[in-house]
Design a protein around this motif. Structure first.
Motif, PDB file in Angstrom:
ATOM      1  N   ASP A  78       0.809  -1.224   0.000  1.00 16.79           N
ATOM      2  CA  ASP A  78       0.000   0.000   0.000  1.00 16.79           C
ATOM      3  C   ASP A  78       0.843   1.276   0.000  1.00 16.79           C
ATOM      4  OD1 ASP A  78       0.869   0.118   2.644  1.00 16.79           O
ATOM      5  OD2 ASP A  78      -1.035  -0.572   3.463  1.00 16.79           O
ATOM      6  N   ASP A  80       2.791   2.774   2.241  1.00 16.83           N
ATOM      7  CA  ASP A  80       2.803   3.696   3.391  1.00 16.83           C
ATOM      8  C   ASP A  80       4.094   3.633   4.201  1.00 16.83           C
ATOM      9  OD1 ASP A  80       2.457   1.291   4.743  1.00 16.83           O
ATOM     10  OD2 ASP A  80       0.429   1.752   5.452  1.00 16.83           O
ATOM     11  N   GLU A  87       2.897  -4.926   9.166  1.00 20.42           N
ATOM     12  CA  GLU A  87       1.507  -4.509   9.394  1.00 20.42           C
ATOM     13  C   GLU A  87       0.652  -5.665   9.909  1.00 20.42           C
ATOM     14  OE1 GLU A  87       0.169  -0.877   7.441  1.00 20.42           O
ATOM     15  OE2 GLU A  87       0.801  -1.843   5.594  1.00 20.42           O
ATOM     16  N   HIS A 108      -2.872  -2.121   8.283  1.00 22.68           N
ATOM     17  CA  HIS A 108      -3.539  -2.860   7.205  1.00 22.68           C
ATOM     18  C   HIS A 108      -2.622  -2.861   5.986  1.00 22.68           C
ATOM     19  CE1 HIS A 108      -6.247  -4.137   4.141  1.00 22.68           C
ATOM     20  NE2 HIS A 108      -7.232  -4.289   4.995  1.00 22.68           N
ATOM     21  N   PRO A 109      -2.319  -4.031   5.427  1.00 22.98           N
ATOM     22  CA  PRO A 109      -1.352  -4.097   4.322  1.00 22.98           C
ATOM     23  C   PRO A 109      -1.853  -3.572   2.985  1.00 22.98           C
ATOM     24  CG  PRO A 109      -2.313  -6.251   4.682  1.00 22.98           C
ATOM     25  CD  PRO A 109      -2.834  -5.363   5.790  1.00 22.98           C
ATOM     26  N   ILE A 111      -4.213  -0.835   2.857  1.00 23.08           N
ATOM     27  CA  ILE A 111      -4.757   0.510   3.054  1.00 23.08           C
ATOM     28  C   ILE A 111      -3.616   1.410   3.515  1.00 23.08           C
ATOM     29  CG2 ILE A 111      -6.382   1.940   4.353  1.00 23.08           C
ATOM     30  CD1 ILE A 111      -7.797  -0.017   2.503  1.00 23.08           C
ATOM     31  N   CYS A 112      -3.321   2.448   2.745  1.00 23.76           N
ATOM     32  CA  CYS A 112      -2.241   3.372   3.086  1.00 23.76           C
ATOM     33  C   CYS A 112      -2.601   4.124   4.367  1.00 23.76           C
ATOM     34  CB  CYS A 112      -2.043   4.349   1.923  1.00 23.76           C
ATOM     35  SG  CYS A 112      -0.549   5.355   2.049  1.00 23.76           S
ATOM     36  N   GLU A 113      -1.701   4.036   5.329  1.00 23.95           N
ATOM     37  CA  GLU A 113      -1.930   4.670   6.632  1.00 23.95           C
ATOM     38  C   GLU A 113      -0.764   5.616   6.977  1.00 23.95           C
ATOM     39  OE1 GLU A 113      -3.366   0.981   9.193  1.00 23.95           O
ATOM     40  OE2 GLU A 113      -2.235   0.467   7.394  1.00 23.95           O
TER      41      GLU A 113
HETATM   42 CA   LIG Z   1      -1.005  -0.003   5.517  1.00 22.60          CA
END
Ligand SMILES: [Ca+2]
Length: 136
Positions: A78, A80, A87, A108-109, A111-113
């Motif tokens: 993702d 991030d 993650e 979350h692998p 979803i960019c956080e």
């Molecule tokens: Ca992530």
């Protein structure tokens, strides 16, 4: 005939997406950056539903044959800055299916956080938003 239908339905049920959660670390307890509960539909942008759109982790997972490999673990699907393994709670990429992961999932692998800021400011996804219109 009814028994056959029930049997076929059962086969479909076990071959659907929840199986994938058995082959990634903490597959049933993936961190949810958008809420307090786990992210159930791990490969999707909607935490609770198997929507058509697959997130970058799902795309990488599928490209690798739906196997947790060192390459997938070390990748940052993702974008991030944190690897998929870190993650999901397998920071050293040693987890195998059925084993207890080294620690809990902290990200979350797919979803960019943090969502909407820092390295993710230019990513279209926002919490509560899913579907083609908000993935960009
Ligand atoms: Ca992530």
């Amino acid at each position: 005939m009814i028994k056959l239908v029930i049997c076929l339905f059962g086969l479909l049920a076990v071959s659907s997406h929840p199986y994938y959660r058995d082959v990634i670390p903490n597959g049933y307890a993936v961190f949810n950056p958008c809420g307090a509960s786990y992210w159930e539909a791990v490969g999707h942008y909607d935490p609770n539903h198997h929507t058509i759109d697959k997130n970058p982790f799902a795309q990488a997972f599928a490209a690798g044959g739906h196997v947790w490999t060192a390459a997938l673990c070390n990748a940052d699907s993702d974008g991030d800055g944190t690897s998929n393994g870190a993650e999901l709670g397998d920071p050293n990429c040693v987890w195998t299916a059925g084993a207890t992961p080294e620690r809990s999932s902290t990200g979350h692998p797919g979803i960019c956080e943090p969502v909407g800021s820092g390295p993710c400011a230019s990513v279209a996804f926002r919490c509560g938003c899913h579907g083609h219109s908000c993935i960009g």
